[in-house]
Design an enzyme around this catalytic site. Structure first.
Site, mmCIF file in Angstrom:
data_model
loop_
_atom_site.group_PDB
_atom_site.id
_atom_site.type_symbol
_atom_site.label_atom_id
_atom_site.label_comp_id
_atom_site.label_asym_id
_atom_site.label_seq_id
_atom_site.Cartn_x
_atom_site.Cartn_y
_atom_site.Cartn_z
ATOM 1 N N ASP A 40 -4.452 4.544 6.271
ATOM 2 C CA ASP A 40 -5.094 5.725 6.848
ATOM 3 C C ASP A 40 -6.201 5.267 7.808
ATOM 4 O O ASP A 40 -5.916 4.860 8.923
ATOM 5 C CB ASP A 40 -5.618 6.577 5.683
ATOM 6 N N ARG B 26 0.940 12.524 -8.607
ATOM 7 C CA ARG B 26 1.522 11.181 -8.427
ATOM 8 C C ARG B 26 2.974 11.140 -8.880
ATOM 9 O O ARG B 26 3.755 10.320 -8.408
ATOM 10 C CB ARG B 26 0.747 10.135 -9.240
ATOM 11 N N PHE C 3 -2.691 15.642 4.686
ATOM 12 C CA PHE C 3 -2.906 15.008 3.376
ATOM 13 C C PHE C 3 -1.631 15.133 2.562
ATOM 14 O O PHE C 3 -1.139 16.235 2.308
ATOM 15 C CB PHE C 3 -4.094 15.614 2.632
ATOM 16 N N GLU D 245 0.839 -1.207 0.000
ATOM 17 C CA GLU D 245 0.000 0.000 0.000
ATOM 18 C C GLU D 245 0.868 1.248 0.000
ATOM 19 O O GLU D 245 2.014 1.217 0.477
ATOM 20 C CB GLU D 245 -0.855 0.029 1.273
ATOM 21 N N ASP D 246 0.306 2.344 -0.493
ATOM 22 C CA ASP D 246 1.004 3.621 -0.370
ATOM 23 C C ASP D 246 0.845 4.189 1.035
ATOM 24 O O ASP D 246 1.791 4.642 1.647
ATOM 25 C CB ASP D 246 0.497 4.628 -1.425
HETATM 26 P P1 XMP Z 1 -7.763 3.842 4.093
HETATM 27 O O1 XMP Z 1 -8.540 4.981 4.746
HETATM 28 O O2 XMP Z 1 -8.673 2.824 3.462
HETATM 29 O O3 XMP Z 1 -7.018 4.607 2.949
HETATM 30 O O4 XMP Z 1 -6.726 3.272 5.029
HETATM 31 C C1 XMP Z 1 -6.146 4.021 2.114
HETATM 32 C C2 XMP Z 1 -6.133 4.746 0.806
HETATM 33 O O5 XMP Z 1 -6.559 6.107 0.938
HETATM 34 C C3 XMP Z 1 -5.772 6.971 0.197
HETATM 35 N N1 XMP Z 1 -5.194 8.001 1.098
HETATM 36 C C4 XMP Z 1 -4.439 9.028 0.707
HETATM 37 N N2 XMP Z 1 -4.035 9.375 -0.525
HETATM 38 N N3 XMP Z 1 -2.856 11.189 0.423
HETATM 39 C C5 XMP Z 1 -3.239 10.468 -0.653
HETATM 40 O O6 XMP Z 1 -2.852 10.797 -1.770
HETATM 41 C C6 XMP Z 1 -3.219 10.903 1.686
HETATM 42 O O7 XMP Z 1 -2.824 11.592 2.640
HETATM 43 C C7 XMP Z 1 -4.063 9.756 1.834
HETATM 44 N N4 XMP Z 1 -4.616 9.148 2.918
HETATM 45 C C8 XMP Z 1 -5.300 8.084 2.408
HETATM 46 C C9 XMP Z 1 -4.709 6.112 -0.440
HETATM 47 O O8 XMP Z 1 -5.048 5.870 -1.792
HETATM 48 C C10 XMP Z 1 -4.730 4.817 0.311
HETATM 49 O O9 XMP Z 1 -4.434 3.710 -0.512
HETATM 50 MG MG MG Z 2 -5.176 7.252 -3.673
#
Ligand code: XMP
Ligand code: MG
Length: 188
Positions: free
Chosen positions: A109, A171, A158, A105-106
């Site tokens: 969150d 990106r 963010f 994952e990137d």
């Molecule tokens: P969850 O909430 O499911 O989120 O853990 C995972 C996905 O949410 C996106 N995400 C972000 N993308 N900056 C971003 O560009 C952020 O600060 C951010 N926070 C969450 C991301 O795609 C991740 O896979």
């Molecule tokens: Mg995203």
């Protein structure tokens, strides 16, 4: 011109430079190598699209282990807010029975995306499932989930760059930076 001095006007501050990201990737790759070195079943890296594509491409090249790569896309995000139940938009190409899965994952969150995948993927019979995330934003976690490999823990801001987007932009920035709130305020 060096990329690190070429900061987007929409970025408030750089959190991780190219050099720091490289060090993070090398460290995580070494941890993964240590843990999977003696595994007999195949290791499958699953990139969670789109955000993980840059991190994953650096990670596989730093990893000195036989591995396969596949992708999934799970939609649960709009703008800067997570929006409830995730839905699979792109699924794995092959069966994963007997494989060691490493979800890449990137950013972790709320935890919605990864807890959803942790819930559904065991039904397909993998040998194991672990999670690797470049960034971990624990302040906003609503699910009881943790990553096995974490690049860096970040505050509740963010962030964009190195694969991470805001509405599909940024990106391609080679660093990770905090997006100026003025970019998304009044737009959601
Ligand atoms: P969850 O909430 O499911 O989120 O853990 C995972 C996905 O949410 C996106 N995400 C972000 N993308 N900056 C971003 O560009 C952020 O600060 C951010 N926070 C969450 C991301 O795609 C991740 O896979
Ligand atoms: Mg995203």
């Amino acid at each position: 011109m060096k990329n690190e001095s070429c900061i987007s006007a929409d970025v408030e501050r750089v959190l991780f430079s190219e050099t720091q990201l490289h060090e993070i990737v090398e460290r995580i790759a070494a941890e993964i190598e240590r843990d999977y070195r003696d595994c007999t079943q195949p290791l499958l890296l699953v990139g969670i699209l789109k955000g993980s594509f840059v991190f994953l491409s650096d990670l596989v090249r730093a990893l000195h282990l036989p591995c396969r790569v596949d992708f999934m896309s799970v939609k649960s995000y709009n703008g800067t807010q997570s929006s409830g139940k995730p839905v699979i938009r792109l699924d794995l190409k092959e069966p994963i029975e007997g494989m060691h899965l490493l979800l890449v994952e990137d950013i972790l969150d709320s935890g919605n995306t990864l807890s959803f995948l942790r819930e559904i993927l065991p039904q397909r019979g993998p040998a194991s499932i672990k999670i690797c995330t470049l960034l971990d934003k624990p302040d906003r976690r609503t699910r009881d989930i943790h990553a096995d490999y974490v690049g860096a823990v970040i505050p509740d801001a963010f962030v964009v760059g190195y694969g991470l987007d805001y509405d599909e932009k940024y990106r391609n920035l080679p660093y990770v930076g905090v997006l100026k709130p003025s970019v998304y305020e009044h737009k959601e």
